[in-house]
Design an enzyme around this catalytic site. Structure first.
Site, short mmCIF file in Angstrom:
data_model
loop_
_atom_site.label_atom_id
_atom_site.label_comp_id
_atom_site.label_asym_id
_atom_site.label_seq_id
_atom_site.Cartn_x
_atom_site.Cartn_y
_atom_site.Cartn_z
N GLU A 1 -3.78 -1.88 -5.67
CA GLU A 1 -3.12 -0.68 -6.20
C GLU A 1 -1.99 -1.10 -7.13
O GLU A 1 -1.22 -2.00 -6.77
CB GLU A 1 -2.60 0.19 -5.04
CG GLU A 1 -3.75 0.69 -4.19
CD GLU A 1 -3.31 1.58 -3.02
OE1 GLU A 1 -2.10 1.80 -2.83
OE2 GLU A 1 -4.21 2.04 -2.29
N ARG B 1 -6.57 2.75 3.92
CA ARG B 1 -6.16 1.62 3.10
C ARG B 1 -7.37 1.11 2.33
O ARG B 1 -8.47 0.98 2.91
CB ARG B 1 -5.60 0.48 3.97
CG ARG B 1 -4.21 0.73 4.53
CD ARG B 1 -3.13 0.71 3.45
NE ARG B 1 -1.79 0.82 4.02
CZ ARG B 1 -1.15 1.98 4.23
NH1 ARG B 1 -1.73 3.12 3.92
NH2 ARG B 1 0.07 1.97 4.73
N HIS C 1 -2.84 7.05 -4.19
CA HIS C 1 -2.26 6.86 -2.85
C HIS C 1 -1.17 7.91 -2.58
O HIS C 1 0.00 7.57 -2.39
CB HIS C 1 -1.70 5.43 -2.72
CG HIS C 1 -1.54 5.00 -1.29
ND1 HIS C 1 -1.71 3.71 -0.87
CD2 HIS C 1 -1.23 5.69 -0.17
CE1 HIS C 1 -1.50 3.62 0.43
NE2 HIS C 1 -1.21 4.83 0.88
#
Ligand code: GLV
Length: 325
Positions: free
Chosen positions: A271, A242, A290
């Site tokens: 993000e 993360r 991601h």
């Protein structure tokens, strides 16, 4: 037959389980129709009166969402292993189980950590852009020379299932593997030939530092300016966990000042990463959107697990996989 369960899915999911759910007359399914997450107000509106919630890491599930849903909400099922976007304690206080999808994405995510290790070390993205930009004129002895992966030292911060899977792959590269976990994992590290070390030692001795730990209040900014100072000037930071585990401003400074050698990031603090981020201007940084668990097969399995968790929660059965198990 009238539907017995009202469910809001914050996105259409892949996989057979979700397709079956759509057809099942026992479910009244409200599926958010586009690939962008519902805005806050839209989430609060759509969750009202629902018995179940199928959500993704892009949705913030907090007290306000639980309040908006109402007392009949029986389960929050997230299609991800990480649930830092869900207020798990608030769910627990209301007796609402939170489902997640561990296991099925372990190997796929470890593959991605390795894709980033190799891409960063051997300048794969930079070199491919060089060719596309018409820069490839000849062969030179030093053109696009990177660093060796084979025979180097891999440090793993967080030695859960994914960290262990990353370590296993290192054997084929003849690497020394150092690992750190909040709770020591001697058995697991012995199996993959990794040496357990203190956190500082993993940072200071590794050529590649892989972050593979859950985001919690304790791990937020774990990799900060002090951590970068400990790392070798040539070290490459890899993050497939993360973004907020890494202090991104400190990372930018460490890269700008040559405190570390590069970074391969599948995740960022916010993000999507802002297009004016200095990270996007650095040749020694690879940023991906991601996609650690993004193989078609794995995403299908994650979706099926999320649906199985949802169904169990609605039926009042223990979830096959729930946070805190
Ligand atoms: C993805 O990031 C996940 O937590 O599954």
């Amino acid at each position: 037959m009238s539907a017995s369960y009202r469910v809001f899915a914050t996105r259409a999911l892949p996989g057979a389980g979700f397709a079956e759910l759509r057809q099942d007359p026992a479910f009244d399914l409200d599926v958010w129709p586009v690939d962008f997450p519902p805005a806050r107000e839209e989430l609060l509106q759509h969750v009202a009166g629902m018995d179940g919630l199928l959500c993704l890491i892009t949705d913030t599930i907090d007290e306000a969402v639980l309040d908006a849903a109402g007392a009949q909400l029986k389960v929050v099922s997230q299609m991800a292993v990480g649930v830092d976007n869900v207020d798990v304690a608030a769910c627990a206080a209301r007796g609402i189980p939170v489902g997640n999808t561990p296991g099925v994405l372990t190997e796929t995510t470890a593959d991605m950590a390795w894709a980033l290790i190799l891409a960063s070390a051997r300048r794969v993205v930079e070199a491919a852009e060089y060719v596309k930009d018409g820069m490839w004129q000849t062969w030179t002895p030093t053109q696009m020379a990177g660093v060796d992966v084979f025979g180097s030292t891999l440090g793993i911060v967080g030695f859960g299932a994914i960290g262990q899977a990353i370590a296993r792959r290192a054997q084929g590269f003849g690497m020394r593997v150092l690992c750190w976990n909040r709770t020591p994992r001697p058995d697991e590290s012995a199996v993959v030939g990794a040496e357990q070390r203190a956190f500082d030692e993993v940072l200071s001795q590794s050529d590649f530092v892989c972050v593979s730990i859950a985001l919690t209040n304790d791990t937020r900014n774990l990799i900060n300016a002090r951590a970068f100072e400990l790392m070798k000037p040539s070290a490459i930071l890899i993050n497939t966990a993360r973004g907020p585990i890494v202090d991104e401003s400190a990372l930018v400074r460490a890269l700008q000042d040559g405190v570390i050698g590069g970074a391969g990031l599948d995740v960022t603090a916010v993000e999507p990463l802002a297009m004016d981020s200095p990270l996007l201007e650095m040749d020694n940084v690879v940023v991906l959107p991601h996609i650690g668990s993004a193989s078609t097969a794995t995403r299908g399995k994650m979706a099926d697990m999320a649906v199985a968790n949802l169904r169990a929660g609605l039926a009042g059965r223990p979830l096959p996989n729930s946070v805190g198990d």
